[in-house]
Write an enzyme that holds these catalytic residues in place. Structure first.
Site, PDB file in Angstrom:
ATOM      1  N   HIS A   4      80.641  82.415  74.580  1.00 55.73           N
ATOM      2  CA  HIS A   4      80.651  80.979  74.281  1.00 55.73           C
ATOM      3  C   HIS A   4      80.204  80.207  75.515  1.00 55.73           C
ATOM      4  O   HIS A   4      80.174  80.740  76.633  1.00 55.73           O
ATOM      5  CB  HIS A   4      82.021  80.531  73.807  1.00 55.73           C
ATOM      6  CG  HIS A   4      83.101  80.597  74.855  1.00 55.73           C
ATOM      7  ND1 HIS A   4      83.540  81.782  75.394  1.00 55.73           N
ATOM      8  CD2 HIS A   4      83.816  79.618  75.465  1.00 55.73           C
ATOM      9  CE1 HIS A   4      84.492  81.533  76.272  1.00 55.73           C
ATOM     10  NE2 HIS A   4      84.676  80.229  76.354  1.00 55.73           N
ATOM     11  N   ASP A  37      82.896  79.047  82.688  1.00 53.90           N
ATOM     12  CA  ASP A  37      83.357  80.307  83.289  1.00 53.90           C
ATOM     13  C   ASP A  37      82.747  81.522  82.598  1.00 53.90           C
ATOM     14  O   ASP A  37      82.911  82.645  83.061  1.00 53.90           O
ATOM     15  CB  ASP A  37      84.896  80.383  83.315  1.00 53.90           C
ATOM     16  CG  ASP A  37      85.552  80.160  81.958  1.00 53.90           C
ATOM     17  OD1 ASP A  37      84.979  79.419  81.128  1.00 53.90           O
ATOM     18  OD2 ASP A  37      86.641  80.720  81.729  1.00 53.90           O
ATOM     19  N   HIS A  38      82.011  81.299  81.495  1.00 52.10           N
ATOM     20  CA  HIS A  38      81.374  82.409  80.778  1.00 52.10           C
ATOM     21  C   HIS A  38      79.849  82.326  80.781  1.00 52.10           C
ATOM     22  O   HIS A  38      79.196  83.216  80.238  1.00 52.10           O
ATOM     23  CB  HIS A  38      81.869  82.444  79.327  1.00 52.10           C
ATOM     24  CG  HIS A  38      83.347  82.632  79.239  1.00 52.10           C
ATOM     25  ND1 HIS A  38      83.938  83.838  78.937  1.00 52.10           N
ATOM     26  CD2 HIS A  38      84.361  81.775  79.495  1.00 52.10           C
ATOM     27  CE1 HIS A  38      85.257  83.705  78.979  1.00 52.10           C
ATOM     28  NE2 HIS A  38      85.540  82.461  79.315  1.00 52.10           N
ATOM     29  N   HIS A  59      88.292  79.553  69.003  1.00 50.29           N
ATOM     30  CA  HIS A  59      88.372  78.861  70.292  1.00 50.29           C
ATOM     31  C   HIS A  59      87.878  77.435  70.050  1.00 50.29           C
ATOM     32  O   HIS A  59      87.151  77.203  69.069  1.00 50.29           O
ATOM     33  CB  HIS A  59      87.476  79.619  71.297  1.00 50.29           C
ATOM     34  CG  HIS A  59      87.727  79.295  72.736  1.00 50.29           C
ATOM     35  ND1 HIS A  59      88.972  79.386  73.320  1.00 50.29           N
ATOM     36  CD2 HIS A  59      86.890  78.893  73.735  1.00 50.29           C
ATOM     37  CE1 HIS A  59      88.875  79.044  74.602  1.00 50.29           C
ATOM     38  NE2 HIS A  59      87.626  78.739  74.879  1.00 50.29           N
ATOM     39  N   ASP A  61      88.173  84.617  75.055  1.00 51.59           N
ATOM     40  CA  ASP A  61      88.487  83.243  74.699  1.00 51.59           C
ATOM     41  C   ASP A  61      88.663  83.031  73.204  1.00 51.59           C
ATOM     42  O   ASP A  61      87.782  82.561  72.488  1.00 51.59           O
ATOM     43  CB  ASP A  61      87.422  82.306  75.299  1.00 51.59           C
ATOM     44  CG  ASP A  61      87.605  82.217  76.812  1.00 51.59           C
ATOM     45  OD1 ASP A  61      88.027  83.234  77.396  1.00 51.59           O
ATOM     46  OD2 ASP A  61      87.346  81.159  77.393  1.00 51.59           O
ATOM     47  N   HIS A  98      90.482  87.779  82.668  1.00 47.25           N
ATOM     48  CA  HIS A  98      90.370  86.348  82.398  1.00 47.25           C
ATOM     49  C   HIS A  98      91.734  85.678  82.584  1.00 47.25           C
ATOM     50  O   HIS A  98      92.306  85.088  81.677  1.00 47.25           O
ATOM     51  CB  HIS A  98      89.834  86.140  80.963  1.00 47.25           C
ATOM     52  CG  HIS A  98      89.472  84.730  80.623  1.00 47.25           C
ATOM     53  ND1 HIS A  98      90.385  83.819  80.149  1.00 47.25           N
ATOM     54  CD2 HIS A  98      88.302  84.056  80.675  1.00 47.25           C
ATOM     55  CE1 HIS A  98      89.791  82.659  79.920  1.00 47.25           C
ATOM     56  NE2 HIS A  98      88.522  82.785  80.238  1.00 47.25           N
TER      57      HIS A  98
HETATM   58 ZN   LIG Z   1      87.133  81.253  79.645  1.00 48.04          ZN
END
Ligand SMILES: [Zn+2]
Length: 302
Positions: free
Chosen positions: A63, A67-68, A141, A204, A262
């Site tokens: 996604h 952070d991804h 999410h 996530d 994570h």
């Molecule tokens: Zn994340």
């Protein structure tokens, strides 16, 4: 020799810490490299982990939270700078196409490599290389998120004792493998099914059907456990999992090796994630990930 291992580049959720980079994971699968969720700083973590741009054949983004995915800009430019000669496929939620395009073209550079966008907009197979199929499944999410699952087809292992019992040897073994039968002896008589390996990457998400579908029967499951169990309400609210939730998924799915990652920066003791995962009843191999760790895939199941 074929190598199957997970190379952990970063393990922090939301923001990097002194000890954890933003997310980033490379799955080495025989000759291929699949980069999952490159957060900020991924290019440098690759260098530190001994992963070259040439090693990458595929990028999978769950996604478009930073952070991804913020690492896409640097990694894609590096693939071009290094003139990677093979195409590199990129999977990500189609709803985030504008983010992918911006990251891909964040600054000026010379395009020399072939990046092949293959966005995902439904559950199902997103790639089939012959050596494996890559599946995606929708997660839960605040922004659209897909987990990934790599499945090696089942193979066959010839059993030497059974071959000998039927007097089959030399070139006849190849003939039998090719034709499926030789002089009344079938492949089933002299071989057994070799179960293909399975790997899943689940980031996530709250608990949802996709989590279970991805984890089912995996030899290795890499899964987020952002929170500890005492913060279950917070996890639910923000669309995340706790250590206990992730471990119960792994237990029920029959996972061989569970990799938790994570982590929220609010926690200081990684050991607590392990304790809660064990308390939840997962008794397979368990790794609480840290940056630059390498985790080999478990041996094939009999
Ligand atoms: Zn994340």
């Amino acid at each position: 020799m074929s190598v199957r291992e997970l190379v952990v580049l970063g393990t922090a959720s939301q923001v990097p810490t002194r000890h954890r980079n933003h997310n980033g994971y490379v799955l080495r699968w025989d000759g291929e490299g699949i980069l999952f969720d490159p957060g900020e700083g991924t290019q440098r973590q690759m260098l530190r982990a001994g992963v070259a741009a040439h090693d990458l054949n595929r990028i999978c983004v769950t996604h478009f939270h930073g952070d991804h995915s913020l690492g896409l800009a640097g990694v894609i430019q590096r693939i071009n700078l290094d003139r990677v000669p093979h195409p590199v496929a990129a999977h990500y939620p189609r709803s985030g196409q504008r983010f992918f395009d911006r990251l891909r073209y964040a600054t000026a550079y010379r395009e020399t490599a072939e990046i092949v966008p293959a966005p995902v907009d439904a559950d199902g197979v997103v790639a089939d290389t012959g050596a494996y199929t890559l599946h995606a499944a929708r997660l839960s999410h605040p922004v659209e998120s897909y987990g990934y699952r790599l499945v090696e087809p089942d193979g066959r292992r010839m059993v030497p004792e059974r071959l000998a019992a039927h007097g089959i040897k030399g070139p006849d073994v190849g003939r039998l493998q090719r034709d499926g039968v030789l002089g009344g002896v079938t492949l089933d008589d002299v071989s057994e099914v070799r179960r293909g390996q399975r790997f899943a990457f689940v980031m996530d998400t709250r608990l949802c059907d996709g989590v279970y579908a991805l984890a089912d029967g995996c030899d290795m499951l890499v899964i987020e456990s952002t929170f500890l169990d005492e913060d279950t309400a917070l996890a639910e609210e923000h669309g995340h999992l706790t250590a206990g939730q992730a471990a119960r998924v792994a237990r029920d799915a029959g996972v061989g090796h569970l990799v938790l990652t994570h982590f929220s920066q609010r926690y200081t003791d990684p050991g607590e994630f392990e304790r809660q995962a064990r308390a939840a009843g997962f008794d397979g191999d368990l790794t609480v990930a840290h940056d630059l760790l390498r985790v080999p895939l478990p041996k094939r199941r009999p």
